[in-house]
Design an enzyme around this catalytic site. Structure first.
Site: not given
Ligand SMILES: NC(=O)c1ccc[n+]([C@@H]2O[C@H](COP(=O)([O-])OP(=O)(O)OC[C@H]3O[C@@H](n4cnc5c(N)ncnc54)[C@H](O)[C@@H]3O)[C@@H](O)[C@H]2O)c1
Ligand SMILES: [Zn+2]
Length: 373
Positions: A127, A149, A191, A233, A243, A251, A254, A258, A272
């Protein structure tokens, strides 16, 4: 202290759930002290992925062990496909086997994928176990690690199952960006630009001059860009955690993004942040067509995104799109309220608002014009 060693501290102000964000170079080697300061936990379970783990896991583990923390490690496969139920189930059972208790920590070391699934696991394990975010992609450093999130994807769509679970601490080591693939770095930069576009014209102007230094990983520029983004942020999240209002501004671009991601099929065809770049350019163009913003402002935004190598037009994306599918995807967006698209549109660079006045028919015509040969 030289700029290269500057550590910025911000606070996300959420009453008794407030937490700090530390930003600086080399912080993964000293984060153990900050974690131990939160609470002398019995255990910290580091969750990482198969790209980040081999490069950084040992350093993080050593830093924690030095403070007497008992460390366990879990490495998930890298990539968006990891954000699913079967991986979550496996992750939870590994955490249970490690006997992670409510007084312990889950530490997410990786990009947004690791942060989202490890954060969600932490929120439902016993929990709710405390979470430390150690984001390693630019996108995770400026966006996903702050704000609470968490979640996973389902066959029905992305991020449809999740929770709000604020971390206890966010440690951002900007030096780790050196190993992030350039394409991922650029996607994260979209972003960063977003914060300028929604609420901070001065920051956008600064990015116009210094954006290439951010992409070029000049320490001072990265520190300023990440700090300004995290401050934006955290202020937005502090004002509107769940939100119901202002947080929706995040967004910008976005809804288009999306839809583009759904139609391109969530893979390497379109990251993304790349979709967000196109989406923000489209939001400005649509706003210009609706006489909400001056056309030169829209052109200025596109010019900056292009100058760093980001895409700004649907036709830049190497996937085939058609208007009907894109509009259909927008209709299924979880941000639709009472059948009206809730778009974030600009009045100017640095001044965005929530609009429900643009109909799907108008959007259809707008996209048709962009997809015509
Ligand atoms: N929770 C939220 O508020 C929120 C906001 C925006 C996006 N997201 C989510 O985040 C995800 C996308 O995140 P992302 O773009 O970080 O993707 P990701 O976690 O897939 O990372 C991108 C790639 O870079 C690699 N990587 C990360 N850091 C590295 C480093 N320092 N050196 C070498 N390789 C590295 C990872 O292994 C991966 O292959 C999506 O699933 C999205 O839905 C969440
Ligand atoms: Zn985004």
């Amino acid at each position: 202290m030289s700029v290269a060693n500057e550590v910025a501290e911000l606070t996300v102000d959420l009453g008794n759930r407030s937490y700090d964000i530390q930003i600086g170079r080399g912080l993964i080697d000293v984060l153990g002290a900050s974690v131990a300061e939160l609470r002398p936990a019995r255990r910290t379970a580091i969750v990482t992925d198969s790209n980040v783990g081999p490069i950084y896991l040992d350093r993080v583990a050593q830093s924690l062990a030095k403070q007497g923390l008992n460390v366990s490690q879990i490495t998930l496969p890298a990539g968006e496909e990891t954000k699913r139920f079967s991986v979550l189930e496996d992750l939870l059972s590994q955490l249970l086997t490690m006997e992670i208790e409510r007084g312990d920590f889950v530490l997410a070391l990786g990009g947004g994928v690791v942060g989202d699934i490890a954060g969600f696991a932490a929120s439902i394990l016993k929990r709710g176990v405390d979470l430390v975010q150690v984001p390693t992609s630019l996108l995770a450093q400026v966006d996903s690690s702050v704000g609470g999130k968490t979640g996973i994807d389902t066959p029905h769509g992305k991020n449809l199952v999740g929770s709000f679970h604020q971390p206890k601490l966010v440690v951002i080591d900007t030096a780790v960006l050196a190993t992030l693939p350039r394409r991922e770095l650029l996607a994260g930069y979209a972003e960063v630009v977003k914060y300028g576009l929604i609420r901070n014209f001065d920051f956008f102007e600064w990015l116009e001059t210094h954006g290439s230094d951010v992409i070029g990983l000049k320490a001072e520029a990265v520190q300023h860009a990440v700090k300004t983004s995290c401050r934006a942020k955290s202020e937005i999240v502090s004002a509107d955690e769940k939100e119901s209002g202002e947080r929706a501004l995040l967004n910008l671009g976005h809804t288009f993004a999306h839809a583009l991601e759904v139609c391109a099929g969530y893979g390497s065809a379109l990251l993304h942040g790349e979709a967000v770049s196109v989406g923000m350019a489209l939001a400005f163009e649509l706003a210009a067509e609706c006489d909400l913003v001056q056309r030169q402002e829209a052109q200025r935004v596109s010019a900056h995104l292009r100058s760093v190598g980001l895409m700004t037009a649907i036709k830049d994306i190497k996937s085939a799109f058609n208007t009907a599918e894109l509009v259909d995807a927008m209709r299924h967006d979880k941000k639709i309220v009472d059948g009206a698209p809730r778009l974030i549109l600009p009045r100017a660079i640095g001044d965005a608002f929530v609009s429900s006045d643009v109909t799907f028919e108008r959007i259809q015509d707008f996209l048709d014009a962009r997809l015509k040969d």
